[in-house]
Design a protein around this motif. Structure first.
Motif, PDB file in Angstrom:
ATOM      1  N   ALA A   1       1.159  -1.195   0.382  1.00  0.00           N
ATOM      2  CA  ALA A   1       0.328   0.218   0.021  1.00  0.00           C
ATOM      3  C   ALA A   1       0.679   1.276  -0.234  1.00  0.00           C
ATOM      4  N   ASP A   2       2.275   1.368   0.262  1.00  0.00           N
ATOM      5  CA  ASP A   2       2.318   2.474   0.900  1.00  0.00           C
ATOM      6  C   ASP A   2       4.222   2.510   0.498  1.00  0.00           C
ATOM      7  N   GLY A   3       5.051   1.470  -0.175  1.00  0.00           N
ATOM      8  CA  GLY A   3       6.338   1.069  -0.296  1.00  0.00           C
ATOM      9  C   GLY A   3       6.794   0.613   0.861  1.00  0.00           C
TER      10      GLY A   3
ATOM     11  N   THR B   1       0.243  -2.801  -9.253  1.00  0.00           N
ATOM     12  CA  THR B   1       1.071  -1.910  -8.847  1.00  0.00           C
ATOM     13  C   THR B   1       1.814  -2.405  -8.020  1.00  0.00           C
ATOM     14  N   GLY B   2       1.308  -1.753  -6.706  1.00  0.00           N
ATOM     15  CA  GLY B   2       1.737  -1.906  -5.200  1.00  0.00           C
ATOM     16  C   GLY B   2       2.787  -2.942  -5.000  1.00  0.00           C
ATOM     17  N   ARG B   3       2.034  -4.648  -6.177  1.00  0.00           N
ATOM     18  CA  ARG B   3       3.279  -5.620  -5.578  1.00  0.00           C
ATOM     19  C   ARG B   3       4.550  -5.279  -6.097  1.00  0.00           C
ATOM     20  N   ASN B   4       3.960  -5.385  -7.860  1.00  0.00           N
ATOM     21  CA  ASN B   4       5.283  -5.560  -8.662  1.00  0.00           C
ATOM     22  C   ASN B   4       6.282  -3.991  -7.879  1.00  0.00           C
TER      23      ASN B   4
ATOM     24  N   SER C   1       5.541  -3.858 -16.135  1.00  0.00           N
ATOM     25  CA  SER C   1       5.006  -3.142 -14.542  1.00  0.00           C
ATOM     26  C   SER C   1       5.409  -1.930 -14.514  1.00  0.00           C
ATOM     27  N   ALA C   2       7.076  -1.988 -15.127  1.00  0.00           N
ATOM     28  CA  ALA C   2       7.818  -0.325 -14.231  1.00  0.00           C
ATOM     29  C   ALA C   2       7.546   0.498 -15.168  1.00  0.00           C
ATOM     30  N   GLN C   3       7.121   0.446 -16.372  1.00  0.00           N
ATOM     31  CA  GLN C   3       6.305   1.362 -17.182  1.00  0.00           C
ATOM     32  C   GLN C   3       5.033   1.561 -15.976  1.00  0.00           C
ATOM     33  N   ARG C   4       4.270   0.648 -16.060  1.00  0.00           N
ATOM     34  CA  ARG C   4       2.872   1.168 -15.409  1.00  0.00           C
ATOM     35  C   ARG C   4       2.922   1.891 -14.070  1.00  0.00           C
ATOM     36  N   LEU C   5       4.077   1.595 -13.874  1.00  0.00           N
ATOM     37  CA  LEU C   5       4.627   3.343 -12.558  1.00  0.00           C
ATOM     38  C   LEU C   5       4.329   4.431 -12.893  1.00  0.00           C
ATOM     39  N   ILE C   6       5.083   4.671 -13.734  1.00  0.00           N
ATOM     40  CA  ILE C   6       4.433   5.982 -13.953  1.00  0.00           C
ATOM     41  C   ILE C   6       3.804   6.421 -15.225  1.00  0.00           C
ATOM     42  N   ASP C   7       2.698   5.241 -15.732  1.00  0.00           N
ATOM     43  CA  ASP C   7       2.011   5.315 -17.006  1.00  0.00           C
ATOM     44  C   ASP C   7       0.809   4.122 -16.790  1.00  0.00           C
ATOM     45  N   THR C   8      -0.519   4.503 -16.101  1.00  0.00           N
ATOM     46  CA  THR C   8      -1.273   3.220 -16.329  1.00  0.00           C
ATOM     47  C   THR C   8      -1.754   2.572 -16.879  1.00  0.00           C
ATOM     48  N   SER C   9      -2.054   3.102 -17.920  1.00  0.00           N
ATOM     49  CA  SER C   9      -2.423   2.719 -19.577  1.00  0.00           C
ATOM     50  C   SER C   9      -1.570   1.841 -20.180  1.00  0.00           C
TER      51      SER C   9
ATOM     52  N   GLY D   1      -4.111 -12.477  -7.929  1.00  0.00           N
ATOM     53  CA  GLY D   1      -3.851 -11.315  -8.615  1.00  0.00           C
ATOM     54  C   GLY D   1      -5.172 -10.026  -9.040  1.00  0.00           C
ATOM     55  N   LEU D   2      -5.838 -11.279  -9.244  1.00  0.00           N
ATOM     56  CA  LEU D   2      -7.502 -10.471  -9.391  1.00  0.00           C
ATOM     57  C   LEU D   2      -8.221  -9.895  -8.372  1.00  0.00           C
ATOM     58  N   ILE D   3      -7.501  -9.728  -7.156  1.00  0.00           N
ATOM     59  CA  ILE D   3      -8.455  -8.640  -6.397  1.00  0.00           C
ATOM     60  C   ILE D   3      -7.471  -6.647  -7.187  1.00  0.00           C
ATOM     61  N   THR D   4      -6.353  -6.996  -7.435  1.00  0.00           N
ATOM     62  CA  THR D   4      -5.821  -5.817  -8.281  1.00  0.00           C
ATOM     63  C   THR D   4      -6.655  -5.804  -9.266  1.00  0.00           C
ATOM     64  N   TYR D   5      -6.667  -6.751 -10.124  1.00  0.00           N
ATOM     65  CA  TYR D   5      -7.180  -6.498 -11.819  1.00  0.00           C
ATOM     66  C   TYR D   5      -8.739  -5.582 -11.511  1.00  0.00           C
ATOM     67  N   HIS D   6      -9.239  -6.282 -10.516  1.00  0.00           N
ATOM     68  CA  HIS D   6     -10.284  -5.608 -10.811  1.00  0.00           C
ATOM     69  C   HIS D   6     -10.849  -4.362  -9.463  1.00  0.00           C
ATOM     70  N   PHE D   7     -10.373  -4.767  -8.368  1.00  0.00           N
ATOM     71  CA  PHE D   7     -10.149  -3.263  -7.345  1.00  0.00           C
ATOM     72  C   PHE D   7      -9.086  -2.162  -7.237  1.00  0.00           C
TER      73      PHE D   7
END
Length: 435
Positions: A27-29, A103-106, A168-176, A262-268
Protein backbone atom coordinates in the motif's frame (compact mmCIF):
# COMPACT_ATOMS: atom_id res chain seq x y z
CA UNK A 1 -8.47 -25.09 23.50
CA UNK A 2 -4.89 -26.22 24.09
CA UNK A 3 -2.37 -23.50 24.76
CA UNK A 4 0.12 -22.95 21.95
CA UNK A 5 3.68 -24.01 22.52
CA UNK A 6 6.44 -21.40 22.33
CA UNK A 7 7.50 -22.44 18.80
CA UNK A 8 3.86 -22.34 17.67
CA UNK A 9 3.43 -18.88 19.20
CA UNK A 10 6.61 -17.64 17.54
CA UNK A 11 5.51 -19.03 14.18
CA UNK A 12 2.15 -17.31 14.50
CA UNK A 13 3.77 -14.01 15.42
CA UNK A 14 6.10 -14.27 12.44
CA UNK A 15 3.23 -15.08 10.07
CA UNK A 16 1.16 -12.17 11.41
CA UNK A 17 4.08 -9.78 10.92
CA UNK A 18 4.70 -10.98 7.36
CA UNK A 19 1.03 -10.66 6.36
CA UNK A 20 0.77 -7.20 7.91
CA UNK A 21 4.04 -6.08 6.33
CA UNK A 22 2.88 -7.30 2.93
CA UNK A 23 -0.27 -5.19 3.08
CA UNK A 24 1.59 -2.10 4.32
CA UNK A 25 4.56 -2.46 1.95
CA UNK A 26 2.23 -2.90 -1.02
CA UNK A 27 0.00 0.00 0.00
CA UNK A 28 2.67 2.54 1.01
CA UNK A 29 5.98 1.22 -0.35
CA UNK A 30 9.01 -0.28 1.37
CA UNK A 31 10.81 3.00 2.02
CA UNK A 32 7.70 4.70 3.43
CA UNK A 33 6.87 1.96 5.93
CA UNK A 34 8.70 1.67 9.25
CA UNK A 35 9.08 -1.49 11.28
CA UNK A 36 7.45 0.34 14.18
CA UNK A 37 4.34 0.86 12.06
CA UNK A 38 4.30 -2.80 11.02
CA UNK A 39 4.48 -3.82 14.68
CA UNK A 40 1.74 -1.38 15.68
CA UNK A 41 -0.71 -2.49 12.98
CA UNK A 42 0.02 -6.18 13.62
CA UNK A 43 -0.57 -5.66 17.34
CA UNK A 44 2.95 -6.52 18.53
CA UNK A 45 5.87 -4.66 20.06
CA UNK A 46 8.75 -3.45 17.93
CA UNK A 47 10.92 -5.94 19.82
CA UNK A 48 8.77 -8.75 18.43
CA UNK A 49 9.73 -7.65 14.93
CA UNK A 50 13.45 -7.61 15.70
CA UNK A 51 13.26 -10.98 17.42
CA UNK A 52 12.07 -12.45 14.11
CA UNK A 53 13.86 -10.32 11.50
CA UNK A 54 17.25 -8.62 11.54
CA UNK A 55 16.04 -5.62 9.54
CA UNK A 56 13.34 -4.36 7.22
CA UNK A 57 14.99 -5.82 4.13
CA UNK A 58 14.91 -9.31 5.61
CA UNK A 59 11.24 -8.88 6.43
CA UNK A 60 10.58 -7.62 2.90
CA UNK A 61 12.38 -10.64 1.43
CA UNK A 62 10.00 -12.93 3.30
CA UNK A 63 7.05 -10.84 2.12
CA UNK A 64 8.21 -11.23 -1.50
CA UNK A 65 8.73 -14.96 -0.93
CA UNK A 66 5.11 -15.15 0.24
CA UNK A 67 4.01 -13.29 -2.89
CA UNK A 68 5.95 -15.76 -5.04
CA UNK A 69 4.45 -18.73 -3.19
CA UNK A 70 0.98 -17.35 -3.92
CA UNK A 71 1.94 -16.87 -7.57
CA UNK A 72 3.16 -20.47 -7.80
CA UNK A 73 -0.11 -21.65 -6.27
CA UNK A 74 -1.93 -19.80 -9.06
CA UNK A 75 0.34 -21.44 -11.62
CA UNK A 76 -0.33 -24.87 -10.11
CA UNK A 77 -4.07 -24.21 -10.47
CA UNK A 78 -3.56 -23.25 -14.11
CA UNK A 79 -1.57 -26.45 -14.69
CA UNK A 80 -4.38 -28.59 -13.25
CA UNK A 81 -7.14 -27.11 -15.37
CA UNK A 82 -8.24 -29.03 -18.43
CA UNK A 83 -9.89 -27.90 -21.63
CA UNK A 84 -8.78 -26.81 -25.05
CA UNK A 85 -5.25 -25.49 -25.50
CA UNK A 86 -6.47 -22.04 -26.55
CA UNK A 87 -8.65 -21.82 -23.42
CA UNK A 88 -5.71 -22.75 -21.20
CA UNK A 89 -3.50 -20.22 -22.93
CA UNK A 90 -6.14 -17.50 -22.54
CA UNK A 91 -6.36 -18.26 -18.82
CA UNK A 92 -2.56 -17.98 -18.55
CA UNK A 93 -2.67 -14.65 -20.38
CA UNK A 94 -5.38 -13.39 -18.02
CA UNK A 95 -3.23 -14.37 -15.04
CA UNK A 96 -0.13 -12.68 -16.46
CA UNK A 97 -2.06 -9.53 -17.30
CA UNK A 98 -3.53 -9.33 -13.79
CA UNK A 99 -0.04 -9.62 -12.29
CA UNK A 100 1.32 -6.82 -14.47
CA UNK A 101 -1.57 -4.61 -13.36
CA UNK A 102 -0.77 -5.26 -9.67
CA UNK A 103 1.16 -1.98 -9.35
CA UNK A 104 1.67 -2.01 -5.59
CA UNK A 105 3.13 -5.49 -5.50
CA UNK A 106 5.35 -4.90 -8.52
CA UNK A 107 6.63 -1.64 -7.06
CA UNK A 108 7.58 -3.48 -3.88
CA UNK A 109 9.54 -6.13 -5.80
CA UNK A 110 11.39 -3.43 -7.74
CA UNK A 111 12.21 -1.60 -4.49
CA UNK A 112 13.65 -4.76 -3.00
CA UNK A 113 15.64 -5.48 -6.17
CA UNK A 114 17.24 -2.02 -5.98
CA UNK A 115 18.10 -2.54 -2.30
CA UNK A 116 19.56 -5.97 -3.11
CA UNK A 117 22.20 -4.41 -5.38
CA UNK A 118 24.23 -3.52 -2.31
CA UNK A 119 23.56 -6.71 -0.37
CA UNK A 120 25.03 -9.86 -2.01
CA UNK A 121 23.23 -12.25 0.35
CA UNK A 122 19.87 -10.61 -0.28
CA UNK A 123 20.56 -10.52 -4.03
CA UNK A 124 21.40 -14.21 -4.17
CA UNK A 125 18.26 -15.17 -2.28
CA UNK A 126 16.07 -12.97 -4.45
CA UNK A 127 17.69 -14.43 -7.59
CA UNK A 128 16.95 -17.96 -6.37
CA UNK A 129 13.32 -17.03 -5.65
CA UNK A 130 12.88 -15.56 -9.12
CA UNK A 131 14.44 -18.65 -10.72
CA UNK A 132 11.96 -20.88 -8.86
CA UNK A 133 9.06 -18.80 -10.12
CA UNK A 134 10.38 -18.93 -13.68
CA UNK A 135 10.66 -22.72 -13.38
CA UNK A 136 6.98 -22.84 -12.42
CA UNK A 137 6.06 -20.79 -15.50
CA UNK A 138 8.13 -23.12 -17.71
CA UNK A 139 6.36 -26.12 -16.17
CA UNK A 140 3.00 -24.54 -17.04
CA UNK A 141 4.04 -24.08 -20.66
CA UNK A 142 5.28 -27.68 -20.80
CA UNK A 143 1.98 -28.99 -19.42
CA UNK A 144 0.06 -26.99 -21.99
CA UNK A 145 2.22 -28.53 -24.72
CA UNK A 146 1.88 -32.03 -23.31
CA UNK A 147 5.65 -32.15 -22.85
CA UNK A 148 7.73 -33.81 -20.13
CA UNK A 149 10.64 -31.46 -20.76
CA UNK A 150 9.98 -28.11 -19.02
CA UNK A 151 13.61 -27.08 -19.60
CA UNK A 152 12.74 -26.59 -23.29
CA UNK A 153 10.37 -23.80 -22.21
CA UNK A 154 12.68 -22.06 -19.75
CA UNK A 155 13.79 -19.37 -22.20
CA UNK A 156 10.17 -18.61 -23.01
CA UNK A 157 9.40 -18.41 -19.27
CA UNK A 158 12.35 -16.07 -18.64
CA UNK A 159 11.29 -13.83 -21.50
CA UNK A 160 7.68 -13.64 -20.32
CA UNK A 161 8.79 -12.96 -16.75
CA UNK A 162 11.24 -10.23 -17.82
CA UNK A 163 8.65 -8.65 -20.08
CA UNK A 164 6.23 -8.57 -17.18
CA UNK A 165 8.82 -6.84 -14.98
CA UNK A 166 9.46 -4.23 -17.66
CA UNK A 167 5.78 -3.55 -18.29
CA UNK A 168 5.16 -3.34 -14.55
CA UNK A 169 7.90 -0.72 -14.25
CA UNK A 170 6.31 1.29 -17.05
CA UNK A 171 2.93 1.18 -15.29
CA UNK A 172 4.44 2.99 -12.32
CA UNK A 173 4.49 6.13 -14.46
CA UNK A 174 1.82 5.30 -17.06
CA UNK A 175 -1.12 3.21 -15.86
CA UNK A 176 -2.45 2.88 -19.41
CA UNK A 177 0.31 0.34 -20.14
CA UNK A 178 -1.03 -3.23 -20.23
CA UNK A 179 0.41 -6.63 -21.03
CA UNK A 180 -2.59 -8.07 -22.86
CA UNK A 181 -1.78 -7.21 -26.47
CA UNK A 182 1.99 -7.57 -26.15
CA UNK A 183 1.82 -11.00 -24.52
CA UNK A 184 -0.86 -12.20 -26.91
CA UNK A 185 1.35 -11.25 -29.86
CA UNK A 186 4.60 -12.58 -28.41
CA UNK A 187 3.74 -15.73 -26.48
CA UNK A 188 2.77 -17.99 -29.42
CA UNK A 189 6.10 -17.22 -31.10
CA UNK A 190 8.03 -17.89 -27.90
CA UNK A 191 6.34 -21.24 -27.41
CA UNK A 192 6.86 -22.13 -31.05
CA UNK A 193 10.63 -21.89 -30.52
CA UNK A 194 10.23 -24.86 -28.15
CA UNK A 195 8.30 -26.80 -30.79
CA UNK A 196 4.80 -26.01 -29.46
CA UNK A 197 2.25 -24.79 -32.04
CA UNK A 198 -0.15 -23.22 -29.61
CA UNK A 199 -3.03 -22.72 -32.04
CA UNK A 200 -2.78 -25.85 -34.16
CA UNK A 201 -6.34 -26.85 -33.19
CA UNK A 202 -7.86 -23.38 -33.53
CA UNK A 203 -9.65 -22.28 -36.72
CA UNK A 204 -8.99 -20.16 -38.67
CA UNK A 205 -5.20 -20.26 -38.17
CA UNK A 206 -4.38 -17.33 -40.49
CA UNK A 207 -3.22 -14.99 -37.74
CA UNK A 208 -2.33 -16.86 -34.56
CA UNK A 209 -1.43 -13.79 -32.51
CA UNK A 210 -4.70 -12.00 -33.29
CA UNK A 211 -6.66 -15.18 -32.59
CA UNK A 212 -5.11 -15.52 -29.13
CA UNK A 213 -5.55 -11.81 -28.43
CA UNK A 214 -9.21 -11.84 -29.44
CA UNK A 215 -9.84 -14.99 -27.44
CA UNK A 216 -8.20 -13.43 -24.38
CA UNK A 217 -10.26 -10.27 -24.70
CA UNK A 218 -13.45 -12.25 -24.99
CA UNK A 219 -12.60 -14.19 -21.85
CA UNK A 220 -11.71 -11.00 -19.96
CA UNK A 221 -15.17 -9.66 -20.69
CA UNK A 222 -16.85 -13.01 -20.18
CA UNK A 223 -18.97 -14.45 -17.44
CA UNK A 224 -15.83 -15.87 -15.86
CA UNK A 225 -14.48 -12.38 -15.20
CA UNK A 226 -17.81 -11.29 -13.76
CA UNK A 227 -17.95 -14.42 -11.64
CA UNK A 228 -14.46 -13.87 -10.21
CA UNK A 229 -15.34 -10.29 -9.32
CA UNK A 230 -18.58 -11.39 -7.66
CA UNK A 231 -16.76 -14.16 -5.79
CA UNK A 232 -14.22 -11.68 -4.44
CA UNK A 233 -16.95 -9.28 -3.35
CA UNK A 234 -18.86 -12.06 -1.60
CA UNK A 235 -15.73 -13.29 0.15
CA UNK A 236 -14.75 -9.76 1.18
CA UNK A 237 -18.18 -9.06 2.64
CA UNK A 238 -18.03 -12.29 4.64
CA UNK A 239 -14.53 -11.60 5.96
CA UNK A 240 -14.98 -7.89 6.69
CA UNK A 241 -18.24 -8.67 8.45
CA UNK A 242 -16.19 -10.35 11.17
CA UNK A 243 -12.81 -8.57 11.06
CA UNK A 244 -11.30 -5.11 10.89
CA UNK A 245 -9.59 -3.99 7.70
CA UNK A 246 -6.07 -4.46 9.11
CA UNK A 247 -6.91 -7.96 10.36
CA UNK A 248 -7.70 -9.24 6.87
CA UNK A 249 -5.17 -10.39 4.28
CA UNK A 250 -5.71 -10.51 0.54
CA UNK A 251 -4.62 -14.15 0.63
CA UNK A 252 -7.51 -14.99 2.95
CA UNK A 253 -10.01 -13.27 0.65
CA UNK A 254 -8.63 -14.85 -2.52
CA UNK A 255 -8.59 -18.32 -0.97
CA UNK A 256 -12.16 -17.94 0.26
CA UNK A 257 -13.25 -16.74 -3.18
CA UNK A 258 -11.29 -19.52 -4.90
CA UNK A 259 -9.56 -17.16 -7.34
CA UNK A 260 -6.02 -15.94 -8.01
CA UNK A 261 -4.85 -13.24 -5.62
CA UNK A 262 -3.81 -11.01 -8.54
CA UNK A 263 -7.48 -10.63 -9.51
CA UNK A 264 -8.01 -8.44 -6.44
CA UNK A 265 -5.80 -5.80 -8.02
CA UNK A 266 -7.23 -6.47 -11.47
CA UNK A 267 -10.82 -5.86 -10.39
CA UNK A 268 -10.43 -3.46 -7.46
CA UNK A 269 -6.91 -2.00 -7.46
CA UNK A 270 -6.00 -3.75 -4.18
CA UNK A 271 -7.40 -4.60 -0.75
CA UNK A 272 -8.49 -1.05 -0.03
CA UNK A 273 -10.51 -0.82 -3.22
CA UNK A 274 -12.10 -4.20 -2.53
CA UNK A 275 -12.99 -3.09 1.01
CA UNK A 276 -14.76 0.03 -0.26
CA UNK A 277 -16.47 -1.94 -3.03
CA UNK A 278 -17.74 -4.41 -0.41
CA UNK A 279 -19.21 -1.54 1.60
CA UNK A 280 -20.80 -0.08 -1.53
CA UNK A 281 -22.31 -3.48 -2.30
CA UNK A 282 -23.78 -3.89 1.20
CA UNK A 283 -25.30 -0.40 1.23
CA UNK A 284 -26.42 -0.64 -2.39
CA UNK A 285 -28.10 -3.98 -1.80
CA UNK A 286 -30.00 -2.53 1.15
CA UNK A 287 -31.10 0.44 -0.94
CA UNK A 288 -32.18 -1.77 -3.87
CA UNK A 289 -34.28 -3.98 -1.60
CA UNK A 290 -35.80 -0.91 0.03
CA UNK A 291 -36.71 0.54 -3.37
CA UNK A 292 -38.32 -2.74 -4.39
CA UNK A 293 -40.91 -2.59 -1.58
CA UNK A 294 -44.49 -2.08 -2.76
CA UNK A 295 -47.80 -1.37 -1.05
CA UNK A 296 -49.31 1.31 1.22
CA UNK A 297 -46.91 3.84 2.75
CA UNK A 298 -47.19 2.61 6.34
CA UNK A 299 -46.75 -1.03 5.28
CA UNK A 300 -43.61 -0.13 3.31
CA UNK A 301 -42.28 1.86 6.26
CA UNK A 302 -42.70 -1.10 8.60
CA UNK A 303 -41.14 -3.55 6.14
CA UNK A 304 -38.33 -1.08 5.45
CA UNK A 305 -37.56 -0.88 9.16
CA UNK A 306 -37.61 -4.67 9.36
CA UNK A 307 -35.11 -4.74 6.51
CA UNK A 308 -32.92 -2.21 8.34
CA UNK A 309 -33.05 -4.24 11.55
CA UNK A 310 -32.19 -7.43 9.65
CA UNK A 311 -29.18 -5.80 7.99
CA UNK A 312 -28.00 -4.16 11.21
CA UNK A 313 -28.18 -7.48 13.07
CA UNK A 314 -26.43 -9.34 10.23
CA UNK A 315 -23.50 -6.90 10.27
CA UNK A 316 -23.45 -6.22 14.00
CA UNK A 317 -20.02 -4.97 15.05
CA UNK A 318 -18.80 -4.67 11.46
CA UNK A 319 -17.61 -1.37 9.94
CA UNK A 320 -19.83 -2.30 6.97
CA UNK A 321 -22.95 -2.05 9.14
CA UNK A 322 -25.42 0.66 8.16
CA UNK A 323 -25.80 1.66 11.79
CA UNK A 324 -22.07 2.01 12.48
CA UNK A 325 -20.46 5.45 12.51
CA UNK A 326 -16.90 4.98 11.32
CA UNK A 327 -13.82 7.28 11.39
CA UNK A 328 -12.71 6.09 7.95
CA UNK A 329 -13.36 9.12 5.72
CA UNK A 330 -13.86 7.18 2.47
CA UNK A 331 -16.12 4.59 4.06
CA UNK A 332 -18.09 7.31 5.81
CA UNK A 333 -18.51 9.13 2.49
CA UNK A 334 -20.10 5.99 1.00
CA UNK A 335 -22.41 5.70 4.00
CA UNK A 336 -23.34 9.36 3.78
CA UNK A 337 -24.14 9.09 0.09
CA UNK A 338 -26.64 6.34 0.79
CA UNK A 339 -28.06 8.20 3.79
CA UNK A 340 -28.58 11.22 1.52
CA UNK A 341 -30.42 8.97 -0.95
CA UNK A 342 -32.58 7.70 1.90
CA UNK A 343 -33.35 11.25 3.02
CA UNK A 344 -34.29 12.22 -0.54
CA UNK A 345 -36.49 9.13 -0.82
CA UNK A 346 -38.29 9.91 2.42
CA UNK A 347 -38.80 13.53 1.39
CA UNK A 348 -40.28 12.33 -1.90
CA UNK A 349 -42.58 10.02 0.04
CA UNK A 350 -43.67 12.70 2.52
CA UNK A 351 -43.99 15.73 0.28
CA UNK A 352 -43.84 14.53 -3.31
CA UNK A 353 -40.50 16.24 -3.84
CA UNK A 354 -41.30 19.65 -2.37
CA UNK A 355 -39.48 20.28 0.88
CA UNK A 356 -38.59 22.79 3.54
CA UNK A 357 -35.47 23.13 5.65
CA UNK A 358 -37.53 22.27 8.74
CA UNK A 359 -38.98 19.10 7.23
CA UNK A 360 -35.62 17.93 5.92
CA UNK A 361 -33.93 18.56 9.28
CA UNK A 362 -36.71 16.61 10.98
CA UNK A 363 -36.20 13.62 8.68
CA UNK A 364 -32.42 13.70 9.19
CA UNK A 365 -33.01 13.87 12.95
CA UNK A 366 -35.35 10.88 12.79
CA UNK A 367 -32.74 8.84 10.90
CA UNK A 368 -30.21 9.70 13.62
CA UNK A 369 -32.78 8.55 16.17
CA UNK A 370 -33.17 5.26 14.27
CA UNK A 371 -29.41 4.75 14.24
CA UNK A 372 -29.10 5.43 17.97
CA UNK A 373 -32.01 3.20 18.97
CA UNK A 374 -30.83 0.29 16.80
CA UNK A 375 -27.25 0.59 18.06
CA UNK A 376 -28.47 0.48 21.67
CA UNK A 377 -30.79 -2.44 20.88
CA UNK A 378 -27.96 -4.46 19.39
CA UNK A 379 -25.75 -3.78 22.40
CA UNK A 380 -28.28 -4.52 25.15
CA UNK A 381 -31.27 -6.41 23.64
CA UNK A 382 -33.52 -5.05 26.39
CA UNK A 383 -36.40 -4.42 23.96
CA UNK A 384 -37.97 -6.92 21.63
CA UNK A 385 -37.68 -6.44 17.90
CA UNK A 386 -41.39 -5.50 17.69
CA UNK A 387 -40.97 -2.90 20.41
CA UNK A 388 -38.02 -1.34 18.63
CA UNK A 389 -39.90 -1.17 15.36
CA UNK A 390 -43.03 0.34 16.96
CA UNK A 391 -40.91 2.91 18.77
CA UNK A 392 -39.33 3.99 15.48
CA UNK A 393 -42.65 4.17 13.63
CA UNK A 394 -44.34 6.13 16.41
CA UNK A 395 -41.41 8.54 16.61
CA UNK A 396 -41.56 9.25 12.88
CA UNK A 397 -45.25 10.15 13.07
CA UNK A 398 -44.66 12.26 16.17
CA UNK A 399 -41.87 14.03 14.27
CA UNK A 400 -44.23 14.69 11.34
CA UNK A 401 -46.92 16.07 13.64
CA UNK A 402 -44.36 18.32 15.30
CA UNK A 403 -43.31 19.72 11.93
CA UNK A 404 -46.94 20.48 11.08
CA UNK A 405 -47.44 22.17 14.45
CA UNK A 406 -44.40 24.39 13.90
CA UNK A 407 -45.12 25.01 10.22
CA UNK A 408 -48.76 24.21 9.29
CA UNK A 409 -48.11 25.07 5.65
CA UNK A 410 -45.52 22.33 5.20
CA UNK A 411 -46.32 20.54 1.91
CA UNK A 412 -47.42 16.91 2.30
CA UNK A 413 -48.15 14.22 -0.25
CA UNK A 414 -51.52 12.50 -0.29
CA UNK A 415 -49.78 9.31 0.95
CA UNK A 416 -48.36 11.17 3.94
CA UNK A 417 -51.72 12.77 4.78
CA UNK A 418 -53.47 9.39 4.66
CA UNK A 419 -50.79 7.87 6.86
CA UNK A 420 -51.00 10.65 9.46
CA UNK A 421 -54.77 10.21 9.65
CA UNK A 422 -54.43 6.45 10.09
CA UNK A 423 -53.68 5.61 13.72
CA UNK A 424 -53.58 1.85 13.22
CA UNK A 425 -49.80 2.00 13.03
CA UNK A 426 -49.46 3.32 16.60
CA UNK A 427 -48.65 0.99 19.54
CA UNK A 428 -51.67 -0.62 21.14
CA UNK A 429 -52.50 -1.07 24.82
CA UNK A 430 -51.53 -4.73 24.49
CA UNK A 431 -47.92 -3.88 23.66
CA UNK A 432 -45.80 -4.79 26.67
CA UNK A 433 -42.91 -2.43 27.45
CA UNK A 434 -42.19 -3.51 31.02
CA UNK A 435 -40.55 -6.87 30.48
Amino acid sequence: MARMSRPESQARTRADLVRTARDLFIADGLSNTSLAHVAEVAGYSKGAVYSNFRNKNELCLEVVELIHVEAMADLATLRERGGATADRLAAALDWAGANVRDTGRNRLELELALVAQGDPGLRDQLTANVATLQDAIAALFADMAGSNAPDRFRDAAKTVFSLGVGLSAQRLIDTSVTADRILALLLPSLLATAGFDVLKDVQPPANAADAVENHSKQRSASTRSEASRAALLGAAITVFRAKRFDEVSTTEIAQRAGVAIGLITYHFGGKRGLYLAAAETVYGDFWDRLQALRGPAVSRLIRGLDLYLDTAAEFEGSPLALSTRVPDAELRAIQQRHIDRLVDGLMQELSGGATTALARSAVIGWLAFVEGVVTDWLQHRELSRVQVRELLVANLFATGQTVLTLAPGTPLSSRAISALLDRSHLPTETTEYNE
